[in-house]
Design a protein around this motif. Structure first.
Motif, PDB file in Angstrom:
ATOM      1  N   ALA A 150       0.837  -1.195   0.000  1.00  0.00           N
ATOM      2  CA  ALA A 150       0.000   0.000   0.000  1.00  0.00           C
ATOM      3  C   ALA A 150       0.873   1.246   0.000  1.00  0.00           C
ATOM      4  CB  ALA A 150      -0.915   0.003   1.220  1.00  0.00           C
ATOM      5  N   PHE A 151       0.347   2.313  -0.578  1.00  0.00           N
ATOM      6  CA  PHE A 151       1.087   3.575  -0.600  1.00  0.00           C
ATOM      7  C   PHE A 151       1.150   4.155   0.805  1.00  0.00           C
ATOM      8  CE2 PHE A 151       0.787   8.199  -0.581  1.00  0.00           C
ATOM      9  CZ  PHE A 151       1.972   8.530  -1.223  1.00  0.00           C
ATOM     10  N   ARG A 152       2.314   4.666   1.154  1.00  0.00           N
ATOM     11  CA  ARG A 152       2.500   5.352   2.423  1.00  0.00           C
ATOM     12  C   ARG A 152       3.156   6.699   2.163  1.00  0.00           C
ATOM     13  NH1 ARG A 152       4.478   0.224   4.694  1.00  0.00           N
ATOM     14  NH2 ARG A 152       2.795  -0.723   5.918  1.00  0.00           N
ATOM     15  N   GLY A 153       2.669   7.698   2.844  1.00  0.00           N
ATOM     16  CA  GLY A 153       3.252   9.026   2.726  1.00  0.00           C
ATOM     17  C   GLY A 153       4.470   9.181   3.603  1.00  0.00           C
ATOM     18  N   ASN A 154       5.078  10.337   3.522  1.00  0.00           N
ATOM     19  CA  ASN A 154       6.285  10.632   4.299  1.00  0.00           C
ATOM     20  C   ASN A 154       5.926  11.676   5.345  1.00  0.00           C
ATOM     21  OD1 ASN A 154       8.892  10.720   5.183  1.00  0.00           O
ATOM     22  ND2 ASN A 154       9.602  12.120   3.615  1.00  0.00           N
ATOM     23  N   GLN A 155       5.725  11.242   6.574  1.00  0.00           N
ATOM     24  CA  GLN A 155       5.398  12.167   7.652  1.00  0.00           C
ATOM     25  C   GLN A 155       6.012  11.674   8.948  1.00  0.00           C
ATOM     26  OE1 GLN A 155       2.652  10.917   5.846  1.00  0.00           O
ATOM     27  NE2 GLN A 155       1.850   9.310   7.158  1.00  0.00           N
ATOM     28  N   SER A 156       6.200  12.588   9.871  1.00  0.00           N
ATOM     29  CA  SER A 156       6.781  12.268  11.173  1.00  0.00           C
ATOM     30  C   SER A 156       6.000  12.999  12.252  1.00  0.00           C
ATOM     31  CB  SER A 156       8.259  12.686  11.226  1.00  0.00           C
ATOM     32  OG  SER A 156       8.403  14.058  10.906  1.00  0.00           O
ATOM     33  N   LYS A 157       5.978  12.421  13.447  1.00  0.00           N
ATOM     34  CA  LYS A 157       5.202  12.971  14.546  1.00  0.00           C
ATOM     35  C   LYS A 157       5.756  14.331  14.979  1.00  0.00           C
ATOM     36  CE  LYS A 157       3.727   8.574  16.597  1.00  0.00           C
ATOM     37  NZ  LYS A 157       3.745   7.747  17.831  1.00  0.00           N
ATOM     38  N   THR A 158       4.855  15.175  15.413  1.00  0.00           N
ATOM     39  CA  THR A 158       5.247  16.464  15.980  1.00  0.00           C
ATOM     40  C   THR A 158       5.102  16.415  17.498  1.00  0.00           C
ATOM     41  OG1 THR A 158       2.979  17.305  15.708  1.00  0.00           O
ATOM     42  CG2 THR A 158       4.546  17.725  13.923  1.00  0.00           C
ATOM     43  N   ALA A 159       5.922  17.184  18.171  1.00  0.00           N
ATOM     44  CA  ALA A 159       5.868  17.220  19.635  1.00  0.00           C
ATOM     45  C   ALA A 159       4.595  17.932  20.084  1.00  0.00           C
ATOM     46  CB  ALA A 159       7.099  17.925  20.186  1.00  0.00           C
ATOM     47  N   ILE A 160       3.862  17.296  21.012  1.00  0.00           N
ATOM     48  CA  ILE A 160       2.615  17.857  21.539  1.00  0.00           C
ATOM     49  C   ILE A 160       2.662  17.758  23.055  1.00  0.00           C
ATOM     50  CG2 ILE A 160       0.094  17.753  21.536  1.00  0.00           C
ATOM     51  CD1 ILE A 160       0.211  16.315  18.891  1.00  0.00           C
ATOM     52  N   ARG A 161       2.305  18.856  23.729  1.00  0.00           N
ATOM     53  CA  ARG A 161       2.187  18.874  25.180  1.00  0.00           C
ATOM     54  C   ARG A 161       0.710  18.872  25.529  1.00  0.00           C
ATOM     55  NH1 ARG A 161       3.259  23.258  27.274  1.00  0.00           N
ATOM     56  NH2 ARG A 161       3.638  22.570  29.408  1.00  0.00           N
ATOM     57  N   GLY A 162       0.271  17.822  26.208  1.00  0.00           N
ATOM     58  CA  GLY A 162      -1.123  17.703  26.603  1.00  0.00           C
ATOM     59  C   GLY A 162      -1.249  17.123  27.991  1.00  0.00           C
ATOM     60  N   ASN A 163      -2.500  17.063  28.485  1.00  0.00           N
ATOM     61  CA  ASN A 163      -2.739  16.574  29.841  1.00  0.00           C
ATOM     62  C   ASN A 163      -3.516  15.270  29.879  1.00  0.00           C
ATOM     63  OD1 ASN A 163      -5.290  17.334  29.119  1.00  0.00           O
ATOM     64  ND2 ASN A 163      -5.485  19.002  30.593  1.00  0.00           N
ATOM     65  N   LEU A 164      -3.678  14.614  28.710  1.00  0.00           N
ATOM     66  CA  LEU A 164      -4.427  13.358  28.696  1.00  0.00           C
ATOM     67  C   LEU A 164      -3.592  12.251  29.328  1.00  0.00           C
ATOM     68  CD1 LEU A 164      -6.117  13.423  25.193  1.00  0.00           C
ATOM     69  CD2 LEU A 164      -7.067  14.074  27.391  1.00  0.00           C
ATOM     70  N   THR A 165      -4.206  11.511  30.233  1.00  0.00           N
ATOM     71  CA  THR A 165      -3.489  10.474  30.975  1.00  0.00           C
ATOM     72  C   THR A 165      -3.692   9.086  30.384  1.00  0.00           C
ATOM     73  OG1 THR A 165      -5.391  10.268  32.476  1.00  0.00           O
ATOM     74  CG2 THR A 165      -3.622  11.794  33.110  1.00  0.00           C
ATOM     75  N   ARG A 166      -4.528   8.940  29.375  1.00  0.00           N
ATOM     76  CA  ARG A 166      -4.724   7.626  28.767  1.00  0.00           C
ATOM     77  C   ARG A 166      -3.486   7.266  27.956  1.00  0.00           C
ATOM     78  NH1 ARG A 166      -8.591   8.764  25.648  1.00  0.00           N
ATOM     79  NH2 ARG A 166     -10.292   8.436  27.098  1.00  0.00           N
ATOM     80  N   ASN A 167      -2.847   6.142  28.311  1.00  0.00           N
ATOM     81  CA  ASN A 167      -1.609   5.740  27.664  1.00  0.00           C
ATOM     82  C   ASN A 167      -1.899   4.807  26.493  1.00  0.00           C
ATOM     83  OD1 ASN A 167      -0.004   7.169  29.486  1.00  0.00           O
ATOM     84  ND2 ASN A 167       0.026   5.468  30.938  1.00  0.00           N
ATOM     85  N   GLY A 168      -1.016   4.835  25.520  1.00  0.00           N
ATOM     86  CA  GLY A 168      -1.141   3.971  24.358  1.00  0.00           C
ATOM     87  C   GLY A 168      -0.492   4.609  23.150  1.00  0.00           C
ATOM     88  N   GLU A 169      -0.862   4.135  21.978  1.00  0.00           N
ATOM     89  CA  GLU A 169      -0.379   4.736  20.733  1.00  0.00           C
ATOM     90  C   GLU A 169      -0.929   6.147  20.624  1.00  0.00           C
ATOM     91  OE1 GLU A 169       1.767   4.869  17.217  1.00  0.00           O
ATOM     92  OE2 GLU A 169       1.656   3.184  18.612  1.00  0.00           O
ATOM     93  N   SER A 170      -0.066   7.149  20.554  1.00  0.00           N
ATOM     94  CA  SER A 170      -0.522   8.529  20.566  1.00  0.00           C
ATOM     95  C   SER A 170      -1.461   8.791  19.397  1.00  0.00           C
ATOM     96  CB  SER A 170       0.666   9.487  20.498  1.00  0.00           C
ATOM     97  OG  SER A 170       1.393   9.287  19.308  1.00  0.00           O
TER      98      SER A 170
END
Length: 380
Positions: free
Chosen positions: A256-276
């Motif tokens: 499958a086609f995949r684009g070229n992207q990377s995660k950006t830094a985000i500061r948040g207060n959500l406490t649910r852990n897992g795949e961002s």
């Protein structure tokens, strides 16, 4: 006897007439000036009176004078909700339950989670590590460019720190023996291990390589030669010594086609852990815009490779419209920085030549016959 009054002559009469006229003229001028001054003074007085504040008046209010009257309630003002923003999502972020918020839409349901320690003073957003964002950019997916088919579903990408799949059968967990079957004997286990090692030597996709007859010995075949060297041909029967036909390589599915992207830094207060991820709702509009983004990016990545010698670092912001039949209209630049004419040219061609599909019926109904406006940022 002479008269007592002397008769005046003609010169004196004219003198008296001139004096009278001059006196009348002077008196008229004086009267006119006095009248003008009086009128001007009256006008000034009226202006002063008009500009002066009115005199203060004192009004006495007694409790008996107050009456309560019912005030009709005004209808509530209609609040216009902001259009939801379309964001990218990844298969590993997908959630079985849709989120309550529709702030973001996409091609699958995801729930907001954090992959790093949340900050109690930050806004209601996930907390994730990543690169420095550009302006108000938010990106929660991570992938490298991979050419492939647009109609093939993307598979979950394993995290970079995942352990590699073991190739040795010794590291695999023991397989359960089905009921009614006996465990293999030690001799059978050695034969199975030998077969596994030969399979690993052949590789996942073995290819038949022809060998010239001049290089083949009449007494010893290449396969037998390998087995003699490994010490495994001494106890083999003739039937086992015969070379078995190699299996045909399995066809590899088109990725499958995949684009070229990377995660950006985000500061948040959500406490649910897992795949961002963000709270993204699956919707027809989100799926359609995601399909447009993949089609345009695939064409743009190919053009970047074709014209890589003319690329300079910078960005382009392009605004265009897509009609209900998938045709692109009115492409224009709304922002650029340090990009050349070649980059602008092949970026416009990428949008015009992208295989954009026709609007689905649900999107056509939502748009009401209007064209869909899109704004894309291209970073070089």
């Amino acid at each position: 006897m002479a008269s007592a009054f002397a008769r005046p002559n003609g010169d004196e009469a004219r003198l008296w007439a001139v004096a009278l006229c001059v006196s009348v003229l002077l008196n008229g001028l004086l009267l006119t000036w006095i009248s003008i001054e009086a009128v001007r003074a009256e006008i000034e007085r009226r202006k002063t009176v008009a500009a002066a504040p009115p005199p203060e008046q004192t009004i006495s209010i007694f409790p008996e004078m107050i009456r309560r009257e019912a005030v009709p309630e005004l209808p509530p003002e209609e609040t216009v909700e902001a259009a939801p923003e379309v964001v990218r999502t990844a298969p590993q972020q997908e959630s079985a339950e849709p989120p309550a918020s529709r702030r973001y839409i996409g091609e699958r349901n995801t729930r907001a989670t954090s992959d790093r320690t949340p900050d109690a003073t930050a806004p209601d957003m996930p907390s994730q590590a990543g690169r420095e964002p550009r302006e108000d950019e938010i990106e929660t997916t991570q992938s490298t460019y991979q050419d492939g088919r647009l109609d093939t579903a993307a598979r979950p990408i394993a995290p970079p720190d995942a352990p590699p799949t073991p190739l040795s059968p010794d590291t695999q967990p023991p397989a359960e023996t089905p009921k009614g079957e006996t465990s293999p004997t030690p001799g059978e286990e050695e034969k199975s291990e030998t077969a596994i090692r030969e399979k690993l030597l052949d590789g996942p996709n073995p290819i038949e390589t022809p060998v010239p007859e001049s290089l083949v010995s009449e007494d010893v075949k290449p396969r037998e030669e390998m087995k003699v060297r490994d010490g495994a041909a001494g106890g083999l029967d003739e039937s086992e010594a015969k070379e078995k036909p190699r299996p045909k390589p399995k066809p590899i599915d088109d990725p499958a086609f995949r684009g070229n992207q990377s995660k950006t830094a985000i500061r948040g207060n959500l406490t649910r852990n897992g795949e961002s991820a963000l709270d993204v709702s699956d919707s027809p509009m989100g799926r359609y815009q995601s399909a447009i983004g993949r089609a345009v990016e695939k064409e743009w990545q190919k053009n970047c490779v074709r014209h890589r010698d003319f690329i300079t670092p910078g960005y382009l912001t392009v605004r265009f419209f897509v009609s209900s039949d998938g045709r692109v209209k009115s492409v224009q630049f709304v922002g650029d920085n340090q990009t050349g004419e070649v980059q602008k040219g092949f970026t416009l061609n990428s949008i015009r030549n992208a295989p954009i599909p026709e609007m689905p019926p649900a999107v056509k109904k939502e748009m009401g016959g209007d064209a869909l406006e899109l704004i894309f940022n291209f970073y070089f």
